[in-house]
Structure formats: C-alpha cells, structure tokens
Design an enzyme around this catalytic site. Structure first.
Site, PDB file in Angstrom:
ATOM      1  N   LYS A  54       0.736  -1.006  -0.003  1.00 58.40           N
ATOM      2  CA  LYS A  54      -0.139  -0.090   0.041  1.00 58.40           C
ATOM      3  C   LYS A  54       0.689   1.222  -0.144  1.00 58.40           C
ATOM      4  O   LYS A  54       1.867   1.251   0.525  1.00 58.40           O
ATOM      5  CB  LYS A  54      -0.944  -0.037   1.294  1.00 58.40           C
ATOM      6  CG  LYS A  54      -2.089   0.959   1.381  1.00 58.40           C
ATOM      7  CD  LYS A  54      -2.761   0.573   2.722  1.00 58.40           C
ATOM      8  CE  LYS A  54      -4.015   1.571   2.918  1.00 58.40           C
ATOM      9  NZ  LYS A  54      -4.870   1.350   4.091  1.00 58.40           N
ATOM     10  N   SER A  68      -9.639   0.926   3.353  1.00 62.51           N
ATOM     11  CA  SER A  68      -8.916   1.836   2.352  1.00 62.51           C
ATOM     12  C   SER A  68      -7.594   1.054   1.703  1.00 62.51           C
ATOM     13  O   SER A  68      -7.137   1.658   0.756  1.00 62.51           O
ATOM     14  CB  SER A  68      -8.146   3.111   3.395  1.00 62.51           C
ATOM     15  OG  SER A  68      -7.037   2.453   4.197  1.00 62.51           O
ATOM     16  N   THR A 126      -7.011   0.767  10.153  1.00 59.27           N
ATOM     17  CA  THR A 126      -7.305   1.209  11.507  1.00 59.27           C
ATOM     18  C   THR A 126      -8.601   1.064  12.167  1.00 59.27           C
ATOM     19  O   THR A 126      -8.639   0.616  13.444  1.00 59.27           O
ATOM     20  CB  THR A 126      -6.992   2.844  11.210  1.00 59.27           C
ATOM     21  OG1 THR A 126      -6.033   3.211  10.551  1.00 59.27           O
ATOM     22  CG2 THR A 126      -7.237   3.572  12.596  1.00 59.27           C
ATOM     23  N   GLY A 146     -11.159  -1.448   9.694  1.00 56.62           N
ATOM     24  CA  GLY A 146     -11.880  -2.074   8.516  1.00 56.62           C
ATOM     25  C   GLY A 146     -11.086  -2.070   7.358  1.00 56.62           C
ATOM     26  O   GLY A 146     -11.457  -2.758   6.269  1.00 56.62           O
ATOM     27  N   SER A 147      -9.746  -1.412   7.307  1.00 56.92           N
ATOM     28  CA  SER A 147      -9.291  -1.163   5.864  1.00 56.92           C
ATOM     29  C   SER A 147      -8.385  -2.251   5.392  1.00 56.92           C
ATOM     30  O   SER A 147      -8.114  -2.255   4.284  1.00 56.92           O
ATOM     31  CB  SER A 147      -8.067   0.104   6.164  1.00 56.92           C
ATOM     32  OG  SER A 147      -8.889   1.405   6.111  1.00 56.92           O
TER      33      SER A 147
END
Ligand SMILES: *[C@@H]1O[C@H](CO)[C@@H](O)[C@H](O)[C@H]1NC(C)=O
Ligand SMILES: *[C@@H]1O[C@H](CO)[C@@H](O)[C@H](O)[C@H]1NC(C)=O
Ligand SMILES: *[C@@H]1O[C@H](CO)[C@@H](O)[C@H](O)[C@H]1NC(C)=O
Ligand SMILES: *[C@@H]1O[C@H](CO)[C@@H](O)[C@H](O)[C@H]1NC(C)=O
Ligand SMILES: *[C@@H]1O[C@H](CO)[C@@H](O)[C@H](O)[C@H]1NC(C)=O
Ligand SMILES: *[C@@H]1O[C@H](CO)[C@@H](O)[C@H](O)[C@H]1NC(C)=O
Ligand SMILES: CC(=O)N[C@H]1CO[C@H](CO)[C@@H](O)[C@@H]1O
Length: 565
Positions: free
Chosen positions: A123, A205, A226, A228-229
C-alpha cells in the site's frame, strides 16, 4: 580503514556477482528448454499460491525475472487500460534487476525461504526507500517526492525474506482519514474499482492492495487497518486478510492515522499465503515500541494450517451486531455455521457482546476522540521524520491549506472534494479527555467487550460477516482473520455509479474470526479449516475484462523462442 574494507568486500562481491551472473545466464538460457512440466502446466497467475510459485522457481520452470515480467504486463493490461482498475500507483523500475539478483542468489546458494523471489505489492502509505524510485504518499500530492529515511520495518523484513517489492498500491487517500470520499480514490492514483462489479466500490482503504491480489497482479499484498481497512476490501475482493493485533507488526515507516489502532497485515488469495507473509512480517522493532509487548518468539503461523483446526472449538455469534444485513449475506453466514458445526466446532448463537449497549452507544465516539488527536500528533511526527518534503507541509493545518491551494488536483469535483476528517482534527488536543478516551476505547472493545464475552461464554473467538466485524477488534487493538464467505446473487440490483457502484451482482463478501490479543495462530487455524472445507474464493471469478491475459507461458515461451532463433 572501514571504508577501504567495505570497498574491498564490495568489489569482491561484484566479481562474485558477475561470475554468478554469467554462470546463471548460461544456465537460465536453457531453463525453458529443460523446463518440465510443459509450458501448459505453469501456474495460472490469477490464482497461483506462493508455495506453487516457489516450487516452480525451485524446479527451474521459470525465474523471478519471468514472474516480474509477467506481473508487470498484467498490470499494464488492466490498470489504466481496459477496465482501468487503477489498483497500482507506481511500479518498481528496479524490480527486474532485483529479481535477477535473487535468481542468481538462488542458483548460487538456494532460496532464503518461502518468499524468495516472490513479487509483493505494498500500500502507498508504507515506506519504500527513495533510492528505488517509488514514492510513499498515502496517495496525496502533499507527500509527492518526499524522501523517507528508510524502508518501513515491514518492507525491510519482506526484503530480508527475499520478496520483491513490485509496486505501490492505490488506496483511499490518507487511508480514508481525509474525509467522506469514495473508497479507493486518491489524488495520485485516481479512482480504483472492483474487478467483480464493473465500476464497483472496492471498499477501502487498502483498495488497490485487494484488487491487485484478487486478479493476480502480484502474489499478494500488504495493507494497513485502523478500522476495517484490511477486512473490508478483502471482503469485497474475495480474499483472505489478516488484521494483526496492534503491536504484532511494526508501524515504523507507515503513514499513520492512529498509533493506538493502526496495524499492517497481509492480503492474500489463501490462508496459507497469508500465514507465510504474517510469519515474515511479525516481530519486535525498537522503532515501534508497541511491538515490544508481543510474545518474544514469533510463531511459525504455517504450523496453524490444519484441516481439523475447528474441531472442539467454541465460536460465538454476536447476533445483535448482525441486524439489518443483506439477506444473501445472512443466509450464507447461517450456512457457514452449519459447515463449522460439521467440522467439529460448537457454535454459541447468540453470543452477544456482554457490553452490547455500551459498545453501540459509546465505541464510535470514543474511537473518534482518539483518532482525531492521534491523526494530528502522529502525522506531524511522521512528517518530521522525513528527510525532505518538497510541498513544505509539516502538519495537519499545512495539509488542509495545501489541499485548498491545490484543489484542482486534491479537492476534485464532483465526488472528491471533502476533507472534513482532517479539518475536524485541527483543534484536537492532547488532554485528559483524550487519555480517558484511549482507556475507554480499549476497555469497551477489549476488557469489557471481546474478552469479557469470550470468558463468560467460554469461547475461543467470535464470528461475524466481515462487513460488521471490524470495530470491536479495532478499538481493542485485537486481531481479525477474514476469509471469503459468498457472493451476492446474479439478480442483485446494480446500484448507480457515483462514481463507484455500492453493490452489484456477484459482489463477494467475507467471514471474520475475531479473537483476543495475539490469538492470530488460533484464528488462522479456524480460518484454514473453514477455507479448506469450502474453497469459496474459487466459486467466482472477476468479470472477464478485469482478468489479465498475460501468463507465465507467454513470458517463458517468448524466451524459449529467442533461444531457439
Ligand atoms: C516520485 O515519482 C516520480 C515519478 O512519478 C519520480 O520521478 C520521483 O523520483 C519519485 N520520488 C521519490 C522520492 O521516489
Ligand atoms: C511508547 O513510547 C511513548 C513515548 O515515546 C510512550 O508514551 C508510550 O506509552 C509507549 N508505549 C508503549 C506501548 O510502550
Ligand atoms: C470450555 O470449552 C472447552 C472447549 O473449547 C472445554 O474443553 C472446557 O471444558 C470448557 N470449560 C468450561 C468451564 O465449560
Ligand atoms: C439465521 O439464523 C438465525 C439464528 O438461528 C435466525 O434467527 C435467522 O432468521 C437466520 N437468518 C436467515 C436469513 O436464515
Ligand atoms: C466513552 O465511553 C464512555 C462509556 O463507556 C462514556 O461515558 C464517554 O462519554 C465516552 N467518551 C466519548 C468521548 O465519547
Ligand atoms: C478551531 O479553533 C479555532 C480557534 O479557536 C476556531 O476558530 C475554529 O472554528 C476551530 N475549528 C474547528 C473545526 O473546530
Ligand atoms: C503504474 C501506473 O499505471 N500508474 C498510474 C496510476 O495512476 C496515475 C493517475 O492516473 C497515473 O499517472 C500512473 O501512471
């Protein structure tokens, strides 16, 4: 003295490297000729496991140079062209050279381990050394050309294990901490979309990490979570994801949202691949003192891969968190409970969070209170650690001003104009309310939440559809292991593109195992047993245009042709 010694050993190394390169060159030229099995039996890069790729490399059926060449071609096919999935922001221009060096090393002294020569995508909020040519920006122009002091610790560990960092993945800008924006959009990467639903919301994300893993643009990817990402984009990406306990994997060199909740984890096509990666990523790091709290020995998570991993295990269903789920998800989830019973698990249903009311009432507000201050403090600290920041941005206030000054790039009409999360954090302070919220956050999710529930009902873990699984574990800093659960039916309504479609036919969704701190080993064993009994991922592929055509056979075949001519 020291310098001379270093230079000497460097030049010795160069000679050795050259000799090996020549030997390897002669050897590799005939690789495709001696290569068996036939070209037709090379692994399909859409689904290939890390173990399969490693076996092919070891047997000389293909090289890491071949793998990188094939993956780069696959990225080229679908990233900006064709379906324009915009999963990748940058590829590594040194990847082929690194692959060649790792091929030479394999030839000389064998593989370092299961990740030797395996291409991985990270990422864009995870630092990679500037000398390699890739930026680390969380998708924002405000950090374009910023110079990181070193690789993120997790990247250092991947490289030490022999992995090749193939590229940086697109993401929800600032890991979704800028404002109310469509998931998967960043100013630098554009709008990422799902390979299952044309123009579909990939969730976020870690959107690009998920999309690139889902269709085989690399062997696997790293994401960060943080709240759900990792778990959400894995759910929509038909993938396995591990959101580790905060402090299992180092955040040093990771563009932060919240030091209390951020964590780095693998996103993969199988539990086995994710376990291999987590074993490489986990460990203490003096640059992230949260990691000093982990057990001193990092488990070999691949030892958790047992088909009978659910036998005798008690799992609980916090039913009240499942209210209002899509019917297809609810049906698939209930069916998964029967599967797990068949595999020897006892399902306690319902097994409500013992502090359900408190959790629903206060977890979000306490979490927001922590995240606001963390974002302001932690981001400033991250930027202060950079060697250069050409934009001149130093803190949150500068960033908000930068976005306004560069609205044409950053606050793009019509869908991408919001920065309300940043502005809401401008006035955040480190005060008693903040310290109280930190303790509350932990306790509501952990001590009085997940831990009390597990203890009261004698459970090993909680199970939930992934889309409702993240917050209790996130505020507590606890782990989640997510696997594919099912797909919306072909008759599902396709929602309008604004600019991405929220739902559509065949959209994947996942199942999450949630446990107490540092219970990754156990969660992996449950997830593996379930995965092996169901193989849900294999039941649905991406839509045809989103499936890259280039395969190893094209690359190795071309090389064979060149040798014959
Ligand atoms: C950022 O990317 C640009 C190309 O888009 C490249 O020229 C530059 O060297 C990169 N910066 C860093 C610090 O890697
Ligand atoms: C890490 O260090 C900071 C100070 O640099 C301190 O405030 C914090 O409590 C420490 N955290 C842990 C988990 O040790
Ligand atoms: C708790 O569950 C385990 C199985 O996971 C079982 O062996 C044990 O007896 C149970 N303990 C109590 C107090 O019910
Ligand atoms: C799933 O199971 C629960 C508990 O048995 C039940 O209340 C619910 O109606 C079921 N949902 C569906 C969609 O079958
Ligand atoms: C945090 O949660 C507690 C209850 O557990 C509540 O009293 C308090 O108001 C909450 N704080 C914030 C900032 O929401
Ligand atoms: C932040 O504080 C300043 C000065 O006290 C005030 O003018 C501004 O409205 C506040 N902003 C927010 C978002 O609360
Ligand atoms: C590797 C790659 O295709 N990167 C692209 C990501 O998206 C931006 C914005 O569209 C392009 O400029 C990059 O070339």
């Amino acid at each position: 003295m020291k310098t001379r010694k270093l230079r000497l050993s460097l030049s010795l190394f160069s000679v050795l490297f050259l000799a090996l390169s020549l030997a390897w060159g002669a050897y590799s030229a005939q690789l495709p000729l001696s290569g068996s099995p036939g070209l037709a039996n090379l692994p399909d890069l859409y689904e290939a496991s890390i173990a399969e790729l490693q076996a092919g490399l070891e047997q000389g059926h293909f090289t890491s140079v071949d793998l990188v060449t094939a993956y780069l071609a696959r990225i080229e096919e679908v990233n900006l062209q064709g379906p324009a999935l915009r999963a990748i922001i940058e590829t590594n221009s040194m990847a082929l050279a690194i692959a060649r060096a790792l091929d030479v090393e394999r030839y000389a002294s064998g593989p370092r381990g299961p990740l030797h020569g395996i291409p991985i995508i990270v990422k864009d909020n995870i630092a990679t050394v500037a000398g390699e040519g890739m930026n680390t920006t969380a998708g924002s122009f405000a950090l374009f050309n910023s110079v990181v002091p070193r690789d993120a610790h997790v990247v250092t560990k991947l490289r030490a294990a022999g992995a090749i960092i193939l590229g940086k993945a697109n993401l929800s800008e600032w890991s979704h901490a800028r404002g109310d924006l469509p998931s998967g959009w960043s100013a630098r990467g554009g709008q990422c979309s799902s390979p299952y639903v044309p123009q579909g919301d990939p969730s976020g994300s870690s959107s690009g990490s998920a999309v690139s893993t889902a269709i085989g643009l690399a062997a696997a990817a790293l994401g960060t979570e943080t709240d759900g990402s990792i778990v959400f984009p894995c759910s929509r990406g038909n993938l396995v994801g591990i959101k580790p306990t905060v402090g299992l994997t180092s955040r040093a060199g990771v563009i932060p949202i919240s030091s209390h909740q951020d964590t780095v984890g693998p996103m993969a096509r199988s539990v086995a691949d994710a376990a291999v990666l987590l074993s490489a990523l986990a460990g203490q790091d003096e640059r992230d003192n949260y990691t000093l709290a982990q057990p001193s020995v990092v488990p070999d998570y691949t030892l958790a891969l047992k088909r009978d991993g659910l036998k005798g295990v008690r799992l609980g269903v916090p039913r009240r968190r499942l209210a209002g789920l899509n019917e297809a998800v609810a049906v698939a989830f209930n069916a998964s409970l029967d599967t797990m019973r068949r595999l020897g698990a006892t399902i306690v249903d319902p097994a409500e969070l013992v502090n359900h009311e408190e959790f629903e009432m206060y977890s979000k507000s306490n979490e927001t209170a922590v995240m606001r201050t963390d974002l302001k403090v932690d981001l400033k600290r991250y930027i202060a650690g950079l060697l250069a920041v050409p934009s001149g941005v130093k803190d949150l206030a500068d960033l908000v001003a930068y976005n306004i000054a560069h609205a044409d790039e950053e606050l793009v009409e019509p869908y991408w104009t919001d920065q309300s999360v940043l502005t809401s954090a401008l006035n955040a302070t480190v005060d008693q309310d903040y310290f109280d919220a930190i303790v509350m956050n932990r306790d509501i999710g952990g001590k009085r939440g997940i831990d009390a529930t597990l203890r009261t009902l004698n459970l090993s873990a909680l199970i939930m559809p992934s889309m409702v699984a993240s917050t209790p574990a996130s505020v507590a800093g606890y782990p989640i292991v997510a696997v594919p659960l099912g797909f919306l039916p072909a008759t599902a309504i396709l929602s309008p593109a604004t600019p991405v479609r929220d739902v559509g036919p065949n959209q994947p969704f996942g199942l999450s195992f949630v446990g107490t701190a540092f219970s990754e080993f156990d969660l992996i064993s449950y997830a593996y047993a379930y995965e092996q009994a169901t193989h849900t991922r294999l039941k649905m592929r991406a839509y045809p245009d989103a499936i890259p055509k280039t395969q190893l056979v094209d690359v190795v075949g071309k090389r064979r042709q060149a040798v014959l001519e």
